[in-house]
Design a protein around this motif. Structure first.
Motif, short mmCIF file in Angstrom:
data_model
loop_
_atom_site.label_atom_id
_atom_site.label_comp_id
_atom_site.label_asym_id
_atom_site.label_seq_id
_atom_site.Cartn_x
_atom_site.Cartn_y
_atom_site.Cartn_z
N SER A 217 0.83 -1.21 0.00
CA SER A 217 0.00 0.00 0.00
C SER A 217 0.86 1.26 0.00
N THR A 218 1.96 1.21 0.77
CA THR A 218 2.86 2.37 0.82
C THR A 218 3.52 2.59 -0.54
N ARG A 219 3.98 1.50 -1.16
CA ARG A 219 4.62 1.62 -2.47
C ARG A 219 3.63 2.14 -3.51
N TYR A 220 2.41 1.66 -3.43
CA TYR A 220 1.38 2.10 -4.39
C TYR A 220 1.08 3.59 -4.22
N LEU A 221 1.00 4.04 -2.98
CA LEU A 221 0.72 5.45 -2.72
C LEU A 221 1.86 6.34 -3.22
N LEU A 222 3.10 5.94 -2.96
CA LEU A 222 4.24 6.74 -3.41
C LEU A 222 4.35 6.76 -4.93
N ASN A 223 4.05 5.63 -5.57
CA ASN A 223 4.07 5.60 -7.04
C ASN A 223 3.00 6.52 -7.63
N THR A 224 1.82 6.51 -7.00
CA THR A 224 0.75 7.39 -7.47
C THR A 224 1.14 8.85 -7.31
N LEU A 225 1.75 9.20 -6.19
CA LEU A 225 2.19 10.57 -5.97
C LEU A 225 3.30 10.96 -6.95
N GLY A 226 4.24 10.03 -7.18
CA GLY A 226 5.32 10.33 -8.13
C GLY A 226 4.80 10.59 -9.53
N GLY A 227 3.84 9.78 -9.96
CA GLY A 227 3.25 10.01 -11.27
C GLY A 227 2.51 11.34 -11.35
N ALA A 228 1.83 11.70 -10.27
CA ALA A 228 1.11 12.98 -10.25
C ALA A 228 2.08 14.16 -10.32
N LEU B 46 -8.74 5.49 -1.38
CA LEU B 46 -8.34 6.21 -0.17
C LEU B 46 -9.10 5.68 1.04
N THR B 47 -10.37 5.37 0.85
CA THR B 47 -11.16 4.79 1.93
C THR B 47 -10.63 3.42 2.32
N ILE B 48 -10.26 2.62 1.31
CA ILE B 48 -9.70 1.29 1.58
C ILE B 48 -8.40 1.39 2.36
N LEU B 49 -7.54 2.36 1.97
CA LEU B 49 -6.27 2.54 2.66
C LEU B 49 -6.50 2.93 4.12
N ARG B 50 -7.48 3.78 4.36
CA ARG B 50 -7.74 4.19 5.74
C ARG B 50 -8.34 3.04 6.55
#
Length: 356
Positions: free
Chosen positions: A4-15, A86-90
């Motif tokens: 989940s952490t890797r997925y979030l950071l990849n999403t932010l990097g792409g953005a 985001l809801t799933i992550l929380r």
């Protein structure tokens, strides 16, 4: 690292990549249009105009880095919320504070990279004194790496060996000739401080007057004011603007001005705004996360993107307004540079605490 952490950071990097590309393309187009207004004589000039606009991109992107940061973070979080991720992550155990901490990582990385670029990249991209080899000097100027800058005006010749810290003429020789071509006077100076009115304050001065008596032939002065014959345009091209100096050079230049008792507010403001860039970017992340933490009935990503863009541009305008007022009213530089990000950080922290 968790999935989940890797997925979030990849999403932010792409953005971040998408936001920087979009704003960079817009900046390049604006610079290109500005260059086209000067007129072109052929395809070669069009290519040079494109390259010139491209050279201005790094500094422009760094100046708009807070806008890029808030836009990228809001876009990433908005897309996650639109897909219910985001809801799933929380629900999986990532609190809003944990998500905010992860979102701060890319913001800190890009801000530190920006500071590194301000120190080593953008000063090199900026053209050195070779810029004077243009129509602004015509046939009266010459620059050579070994002999420095030579400029002529009438019967006066000015030689500047180098520009220390990009703004301090060093190794100065001024030759004054008579109408018949005889050398009348030579003025040597270790360095000079260029005042806002165009005058040069020469320091460590040695004067040779070839028409004086042997007793007055040589004179040594601690300082001498010289009415420079350089035009405002030539002086602008000669001296690098404060925003283009490397951070270390700007720090030394501000310290040197303070030692001479000169006004340093403009240069010190640029310095502290540059140094506060990591703090500003992190505050933009907090603001974007605060807006993402507030649930919306409409999950449209465009709503959050518009809000983030308004927030980023509004903060940028507020910062510029505070800068102008600070310089006009002689407010403390550090307070003017750091007060807006601290105020926004407090507001974002309060919103995050309410959304927890």
């Amino acid at each position: 690292m968790k999935l989940s952490t890797r997925y979030l950071l990849n999403t932010l990097g792409g953005a971040y990549l998408v936001a920087a590309t979009a704003i960079g393309a817009l900046l390049w187009l604006l610079h290109m249009l500005e260059n086209l207004e000067q007129g072109l004589s052929g395809s070669a000039d069009l290519l040079l105009a494109g390259l010139s606009a491209l050279r201005q991109l790094p500094e422009g992107l760094i100046d708009l880095l807070p806008v890029i940061t808030v836009l990228a973070t809001a876009a990433a979080m908005g897309s996650l919320q639109a897909r219910n991720e985001l809801t799933i992550l929380r629900v999986s155990g990532l609190s809003i504070w944990r998500l905010t901490g992860l979102a701060l990582i890319p913001g800190l990385v890009v801000s530190l990279l920006a500071l590194s670029a301000l120190q080593w990249v953008t000063p090199e991209i900026r053209q050195s004194p070779e810029r004077l080899l243009g129509a602004s000097l015509g046939e009266s100027g010459l620059w050579h790496p070994s002999h420095g800058l030579w400029i002529r005006s009438g019967n006066e010749f000015l030689n500047v060996q180098e520009l220390r810290l990009g703004r301090i003429p060093t190794g100065i020789n001024l030759y004054q000739f008579a109408e018949d071509g005889q050398l009348q006077r030579q003025i040597r100076a270790g360095d000079a401080l260029v005042r806002p009115d165009g005058r040069w304050l020469l320091e460590d001065v040695r004067i040779r007057d070839f028409n004086a008596s042997p007793e007055a032939y040589f004179e040594r002065l601690d300082s001498l004011s010289w009415d420079s014959f350089l035009t405002a345009r030539q002086l602008e091209l000669l001296l690098l603007p404060p925003a283009s100096l490397a951070l270390s050079d700007l720090w030394q230049y501000v310290g040197g001005l303070k030692q001479r008792g000169q006004d340093v507010a403009e240069f010190e403001m640029v310095l502290w705004k540059r140094l506060a860039l990591p703090l500003t970017c992190l505050v933009m992340v907090l603001a974007a996360m605060a807006t993402a933490a507030v649930p919306l009935k409409s999950r449209a990503v465009s709503v959050r993107l518009v809000g983030a863009l308004v927030l980023g541009l509004g903060f940028q305008m507020l910062t510029e307004l505070a800068t102008y007022l600070g310089l006009l009213l002689n407010w403390p530089v550090m307070v003017v540079a750091l007060a807006p990000p601290f105020f926004l950080a407090g507001l974002a922290w309060w919103l995050l605490a309410r959304a927890r």
